[in-house]
Design an enzyme around this catalytic site. Structure first.
Site, PDB file in Angstrom:
ATOM      1  N   ASN A  49      -0.808  -7.118  41.150  1.00 46.19           N
ATOM      2  CA  ASN A  49      -0.457  -5.800  41.698  1.00 46.19           C
ATOM      3  C   ASN A  49      -0.909  -4.672  40.783  1.00 46.19           C
ATOM      4  OD1 ASN A  49       0.707  -6.937  43.948  1.00 46.19           O
ATOM      5  ND2 ASN A  49       2.782  -6.879  43.121  1.00 46.19           N
ATOM      6  N   ASP A  96      -9.841  -4.122  44.715  1.00 45.47           N
ATOM      7  CA  ASP A  96      -9.214  -4.534  45.969  1.00 45.47           C
ATOM      8  C   ASP A  96      -9.621  -5.957  46.341  1.00 45.47           C
ATOM      9  OD1 ASP A  96      -7.620  -4.047  48.272  1.00 45.47           O
ATOM     10  OD2 ASP A  96      -9.418  -3.670  49.445  1.00 45.47           O
ATOM     11  N   ASP A  99      -7.943  -8.536  43.259  1.00 46.26           N
ATOM     12  CA  ASP A  99      -6.505  -8.740  43.041  1.00 46.26           C
ATOM     13  C   ASP A  99      -6.012 -10.075  43.593  1.00 46.26           C
ATOM     14  OD1 ASP A  99      -6.699  -8.054  45.717  1.00 46.26           O
ATOM     15  OD2 ASP A  99      -5.525  -6.218  45.565  1.00 46.26           O
ATOM     16  N   ARG A 104      -4.417 -15.896  42.469  1.00 42.75           N
ATOM     17  CA  ARG A 104      -4.611 -17.345  42.501  1.00 42.75           C
ATOM     18  C   ARG A 104      -4.869 -17.900  41.102  1.00 42.75           C
ATOM     19  NH1 ARG A 104      -6.721 -15.586  47.403  1.00 42.75           N
ATOM     20  NH2 ARG A 104      -8.809 -15.163  46.579  1.00 42.75           N
ATOM     21  N   ASP A 117      -0.957  -4.749  48.270  1.00 42.65           N
ATOM     22  CA  ASP A 117      -2.394  -4.575  48.477  1.00 42.65           C
ATOM     23  C   ASP A 117      -2.671  -3.728  49.713  1.00 42.65           C
ATOM     24  OD1 ASP A 117      -5.113  -4.763  48.608  1.00 42.65           O
ATOM     25  OD2 ASP A 117      -5.195  -6.901  48.970  1.00 42.65           O
ATOM     26  N   HIS A 118      -2.126  -4.151  50.848  1.00 40.85           N
ATOM     27  CA  HIS A 118      -2.397  -3.431  52.090  1.00 40.85           C
ATOM     28  C   HIS A 118      -1.684  -2.085  52.130  1.00 40.85           C
ATOM     29  CE1 HIS A 118      -3.344  -7.592  54.044  1.00 40.85           C
ATOM     30  NE2 HIS A 118      -4.265  -7.183  53.200  1.00 40.85           N
ATOM     31  N   ASP A 121      -3.959   0.122  50.320  1.00 38.63           N
ATOM     32  CA  ASP A 121      -5.119   0.365  51.181  1.00 38.63           C
ATOM     33  C   ASP A 121      -4.812   1.404  52.248  1.00 38.63           C
ATOM     34  OD1 ASP A 121      -6.637  -1.464  49.794  1.00 38.63           O
ATOM     35  OD2 ASP A 121      -6.301  -3.104  51.205  1.00 38.63           O
TER      36      ASP A 121
END
Length: 397
Positions: A49, A96, A99, A104, A117-118, A121
């Site tokens: 994040n 973007d 991340d 992972r 994330d979104h 965005d």
């Protein structure tokens, strides 16, 4: 631990959420090796994040530079500002994409990651719109509103489609978000090299400059400004994406009429943007302070988009009646009523009162936006026993 935005049932569903993304676009496939290489450069202690936030911070810098050097968005920034904009867009795009790979690598994937994330965005799309309006020098114009709508509507409808189809798809054919971001970088780089006035010349002027020849009549096209052509050409694929979102939901096994009703918040948000552009005193506020206007309208759009994202992740209903949109019909009605007045003295008094109403509503949008963001992040962190911007030491938990 039920919150104002997420029910107890939603929090329980959050534990079992699995993200399912759409296919890669052409440039996604070309850039993926580079993004993997970038991910390997990040320290293992860096939270995913935080990677997202660093990228979004670069877009915030774009907006700050526009407010400082081109507050009217008329393409008056120095060349180096547009060069910095292109770099910031590239960093944002890279972060973007990286991340999720960082999540992972560090074994810290979580539903909060998708939300964060979104969510970033959803605000970043509007920040990009600010840079595009500045590059093309549109100021507080109808084309500026079109640019904003071109990035906001497809973003919202992509989240809306995911809520019903359960796959997040952000491309149509081989054209997706990455391609659009590269186009935005290209526009900024061209302004850095040739000046923003490059886009304000007509097709005939460009041909004459390049070849020294006069362009024969092309049915009026020769008098079209390059920036106007850029708006409509650049908006073609986002329009197709939005249409494909609607078609995908229509073809899915859902109640399509009900699904369409759930887009009402989007159209209310777009409606108030248009109303404030064409009606006084919103028109004057937009013309005087276009950057704050666009950012606040972006927060309104981001809030509505985030409510859909939360609904998808938590498997809860998309709220149709939201406090943040309830004043909109009332405000639009006041704007229409104000512009129908003929008495000058009464009109001036109402205009001052309505300007105050608009400023208060703008402040309410900002408050509601941050209240939602902080509340949801805090709730999910407590539920999953994670930190938002740092990686929790598992040995201490």
């Amino acid at each position: 631990m039920e919150t104002h935005y997420i029910s107890r049932q939603g929090l329980d569903a959050l534990r079992n959420y699995k993200y399912k993304g759409g296919e890669y676009s052409f440039l996604d496939l070309q850039m993926n090796g580079f993004w993997l290489w970038c991910a390997e450069l990040l320290p293992m202690s860096m939270a995913p994040n935080l990677v997202t936030l660093v990228g979004t911070g670069h877009l915030l810098l774009v907006v700050m530079l526009a407010q400082i050097f081109d507050p009217q968005l008329l393409g008056e920034s120095p060349w180096w500002v547009y060069a910095i904009n292109a770099w910031c867009l590239f960093v944002y795009q890279t972060m973007d994409a990286v991340d999720g790979k960082q999540a992972r690598r560090t074994g810290t994937s979580s539903p909060l990651g998708q939300l964060f994330d979104h969510g970033c965005d959803s605000m970043g799309t509007t920040f990009i719109a600010v840079s595009l309006v500045s590059v093309l020098g549109f100021g507080a114009s109808t084309n500026a509103i079109i640019i904003i709508a071109t990035v906001q509507i497809p973003f919202y409808l992509c989240q809306w489609e995911e809520n019903h189809v359960h796959v997040l798809r952000a491309q149509v054919g081989n054209f997706g978000v990455t391609e659009g971001q590269f186009l935005s970088m290209g526009l900024n780089l061209s302004a850095a090299v040739f000046g923003s006035v490059f886009w304000q010349q007509t097709v005939a002027e460009l041909v004459n400059t390049v070849s020294g020849l006069d362009l024969p009549g092309l049915g009026g096209l020769e008098d079209a400004e390059l920036r106007t052509i850029a708006v409509y050409v650049g908006g073609f694929f986002p329009f197709l994406l939005a249409m494909s979102n609607v078609i995908a939901v229509f073809k899915s096994n859902v109640n399509f009429a009900r699904a369409l009703i759930l887009t009402i918040p989007l159209w209310l948000q777009q409606g108030i943007q248009v109303a404030l552009h064409v009606l006084s005193p919103g028109k004057e506020l937009f013309e005087t302070h276009p950057v704050p206007f666009i950012v606040i309208m972006g927060m309104l759009h981001s809030h509505l988009s985030n409510r859909i994202i939360v609904a998808s992740v938590c498997h809860i209903e998309i709220p149709l009646l939201q406090k943040i949109i309830m004043p909109i019909p009332f405000i639009i009605g006041l704007l229409v009523h104000e512009n129908s007045h003929t008495n000058a003295a009464s009109k001036m008094a109402d205009k001052n009162t309505l300007a105050t109403v608009l400023i208060v509503y703008g402040a309410f949008v900002v408050f509601q936006y941050f209240h939602f963001v902080l509340s949801v992040i805090n709730s999910i962190c407590l539920l999953l026993d994670i930190n938002c911007l740092t990686i929790k030491d598992k040995k201490k938990t």
